[in-house]
Design an enzyme around this catalytic site. Sequence first.
Site, PDB file in Angstrom:
ATOM      1  N   CYS A   1       6.148  -3.616   3.722  1.00 46.94           N
ATOM      2  CA  CYS A   1       5.432  -3.348   2.473  1.00 46.94           C
ATOM      3  C   CYS A   1       6.265  -3.782   1.263  1.00 46.94           C
ATOM      4  CB  CYS A   1       5.037  -1.871   2.400  1.00 46.94           C
ATOM      5  SG  CYS A   1       3.728  -1.541   1.198  1.00 46.94           S
TER       6      CYS A   1
ATOM      7  N   HIS B   1       2.077  -0.662   7.924  1.00 47.67           N
ATOM      8  CA  HIS B   1       2.800   0.564   8.259  1.00 47.67           C
ATOM      9  C   HIS B   1       2.383   1.028   9.654  1.00 47.67           C
ATOM     10  CE1 HIS B   1       4.434   1.182   4.258  1.00 47.67           C
ATOM     11  NE2 HIS B   1       3.247   0.937   3.748  1.00 47.67           N
TER      12      HIS B   1
END
Length: 516
Positions: free
Chosen positions: A330, A450
């Site tokens: 991310c 994630h």
Amino acid sequence: MAKSLMIQGTMSNAGKSLLAAGLCRIFAQDGYSVAPFKSQNMALNSFITADGHEMGRAQVVQAEAAKKAPDIRMNPILLKPTSDKGSQVIVGGSPIGNLTASEYFKYKQALIPEILNAYESLSEENDIIVIEGAGSPAEINLKQMDIVNMGLAQMVKAPVLLAGDIDRGGVFASLFGTVMLLDEVERKYIKGTIINKFRGDVEILKPGLHMLEELIHIPVAGVVPYLSVDLEDEDSLSDRFKRRRAAVLIDIAVIHLPRIANFTDFNVLEHIEGAGIRYVERVGELGAPDLIIIPGSKNTIADLKWMRENGLEAGILKHAAQDKPVIGICGGYQMLCEVISDPFCVEQGGHIRGMGLLKAETVFEKEKTRTRVNGTFSDVGGIFKGLSGKSFEGYEIHMGQTLPIRNRNTLIHNSEGVSGETSLSTLKGGNCPEKSDGMCSGNIYGTYVHGIFDSEEVLFEIAQALMNRKGLHYYKDTAFKLKEYKERQYDLLADALRQSLDMEFIYRIIEEGINI
């Protein structure tokens, strides 16, 4: 309508989240339909539900313990700190903007209808709602505007168990002081206290328990030992950041960014046999790890500047120059790029040079991406080439998109959101998919996904590749099975609470409810 039980604490990190999770599992084991609820959570560890809503991971853990799918109604308000004085405010799973602490304080009572709608909707579908408070109910400067502790208990008529952390010391004073700072009506909601995180002989503690009961006229519902169950932590208070591992075969260093987000991505790596996970804050701590991971961040630009100023960026670049693997997740993925642009002032505005390890540019956008993804890897290069053909699933929470500047990078792409298949494919002819979820170049890997390590296949391939590089072998029969492990932990937690809490008393106060 469901019955309710609320767990409050004398302070942050008193163990509310774990107690709530354990009670959710007990009630589920006993045949009840149960759901967790926390009106307002402040955390950088968040999760995306199946319908694309963002919620705190503490309630995800509690939902799993209750054997329910995570639902945004379980956490209608989430605050994600962006600085020491402000947070992104997420209501009903969607961000409504960034507010300073004072702005949110004035605004939050307007959110009461959202809170009550979520609670009442859950209540219609369940037998018991286990509610978690936040911080302490005795914050006397905040009590009149409270929507998460006694204010919420009064709105939904929930009996309260007040937990104190004896491991920190002063538990009797904190329980007594908390009760004394409440007004007369609020005290009537506290039906019992819990001494949490106890080490030692309970018999020695008993005189103190009797004295406490005489002082506050509230029974002690139990003394819970310091538990060794392995469940996710609240983010800013996690002791994972401070752990120091003994000698290990594989050394994995995670950069402990000031605004680290979703560090729960890496909990599963702790279960690779022979591996050690370290959280590193200074270049002097970096050493010579086998793998460096740059995690997510709530402020990518500020955390990149922090790494640049304290020497960690230089340490990571030296590691990469030795052809050792780096994985960015991310915000960490965004930092690996050549350029990060912020045209809409999502963070700080302008442009900043990235680490230059991936030939790509990240451009922040006005709208946040919130989606679940699943798919397979293909054409992965470098040390983790064994990931090709392996399946994964997870979720994305990020501002902006990352696109390649040149060819010859490998890209994870997903053009259909939640229902689409995510794959890893090589860019050809300068064409690129609509939405870039990750890429790799040599031993440098970046992804927006994630939970990507939670796949047993992915975890095994990463462990095997790191072991093979050192002339070792990682055996398939030692591979970690996350779902089975979690279920055992929830059951162990429930067993421990059954032994230490007076469950007959707890069921009684749930049944009696509040009649004030």
